[in-house]
Design a protein around this motif. Structure first.
Motif, PDB file in Angstrom:
ATOM      1  N   MET A   1       0.843  -1.179   0.000  1.00 10.77           N
ATOM      2  CA  MET A   1       0.000   0.000   0.000  1.00 10.77           C
ATOM      3  C   MET A   1       0.886   1.240   0.000  1.00 10.77           C
ATOM      4  N   THR A   2       0.604   2.133  -0.880  1.00  7.41           N
ATOM      5  CA  THR A   2       1.393   3.349  -0.931  1.00  7.41           C
ATOM      6  C   THR A   2       0.877   4.349   0.088  1.00  7.41           C
ATOM      7  N   LEU A   3       1.712   5.317   0.348  1.00  8.06           N
ATOM      8  CA  LEU A   3       1.394   6.336   1.346  1.00  8.06           C
ATOM      9  C   LEU A   3       0.158   7.147   0.971  1.00  8.06           C
ATOM     10  N   MET A   4      -0.072   7.352  -0.296  1.00  8.05           N
ATOM     11  CA  MET A   4      -1.156   8.222  -0.745  1.00  8.05           C
ATOM     12  C   MET A   4      -2.535   7.540  -0.751  1.00  8.05           C
ATOM     13  N   LYS A   5      -2.597   6.229  -0.551  1.00  6.07           N
ATOM     14  CA  LYS A   5      -3.885   5.547  -0.592  1.00  6.07           C
ATOM     15  C   LYS A   5      -4.828   6.022   0.507  1.00  6.07           C
ATOM     16  N   LEU A   6      -4.280   6.440   1.642  1.00  4.31           N
ATOM     17  CA  LEU A   6      -5.116   6.920   2.737  1.00  4.31           C
ATOM     18  C   LEU A   6      -5.342   8.433   2.694  1.00  4.31           C
ATOM     19  N   ALA A   7      -4.759   9.096   1.709  1.00  6.15           N
ATOM     20  CA  ALA A   7      -4.887  10.558   1.611  1.00  6.15           C
ATOM     21  C   ALA A   7      -6.339  11.042   1.578  1.00  6.15           C
ATOM     22  N   PRO A   8      -7.262  10.344   0.887  1.00  6.52           N
ATOM     23  CA  PRO A   8      -8.656  10.810   0.913  1.00  6.52           C
ATOM     24  C   PRO A   8      -9.280  10.781   2.312  1.00  6.52           C
ATOM     25  N   ILE A  46      -0.624   8.786  13.414  1.00  8.98           N
ATOM     26  CA  ILE A  46      -1.502   9.519  12.491  1.00  8.98           C
ATOM     27  C   ILE A  46      -0.867  10.841  12.093  1.00  8.98           C
ATOM     28  N   TRP A  47      -0.335  11.589  13.064  1.00  8.10           N
ATOM     29  CA  TRP A  47       0.252  12.882  12.737  1.00  8.10           C
ATOM     30  C   TRP A  47       1.560  12.741  11.970  1.00  8.10           C
ATOM     31  N   MET A  48       2.272  11.646  12.199  1.00  5.19           N
ATOM     32  CA  MET A  48       3.473  11.396  11.410  1.00  5.19           C
ATOM     33  C   MET A  48       3.071  11.174   9.946  1.00  5.19           C
ATOM     34  N   TYR A  49       2.021  10.396   9.741  1.00  6.67           N
ATOM     35  CA  TYR A  49       1.513  10.151   8.387  1.00  6.67           C
ATOM     36  C   TYR A  49       1.069  11.456   7.726  1.00  6.67           C
ATOM     37  N   CYS A  50       0.342  12.292   8.477  1.00  9.74           N
ATOM     38  CA  CYS A  50      -0.113  13.571   7.919  1.00  9.74           C
ATOM     39  C   CYS A  50       1.076  14.469   7.570  1.00  9.74           C
ATOM     40  N   GLY A  51       2.147  14.394   8.347  1.00 10.71           N
ATOM     41  CA  GLY A  51       3.361  15.144   8.044  1.00 10.71           C
ATOM     42  C   GLY A  51       3.992  14.678   6.741  1.00 10.71           C
TER      43      GLY A  51
END
Length: 82
Positions: A1-8, A46-51
């Motif tokens: 799974m790429t990092l951008m898949k959860l972007a939505p 979660i905040w690391m991912y958002c960063g």
């Protein structure tokens, strides 16, 4: 799974992080050390991912540091009291 898949779902993740932060704060006030760490760890992830999504280096690295601290604290708690 790429990092951008959860972007939505970024906004939903931020609301989840808010809930985790509130639970963590209540745990600290009540003196529930393990619960505070268990709520804070996913908050930091979660905040690391958002960063990473927004290329916010400072947010990303601060949360990486706190994630390491929480993993250490949870492991230490498990060894001492488990």
């Amino acid at each position: 799974m790429t990092l951008m898949k959860l972007a939505p779902f970024e906004q939903h993740l931020k609301w989840l992080a808010l809930g985790l932060g509130i639970c963590s704060t209540i745990s600290v006030v009540q003196g529930w050390q393990l619960a505070a760490m268990l709520f804070s760890l996913p908050f930091c992830v979660i905040w690391m991912y958002c960063g990473w999504l927004r290329n916010e280096r400072q947010l990303k690295y601060i949360n990486m540091l706190f994630t390491v601290f929480y993993v250490y604290g949870i492991a230490r708690y498990a060894i001492l009291y488990g």
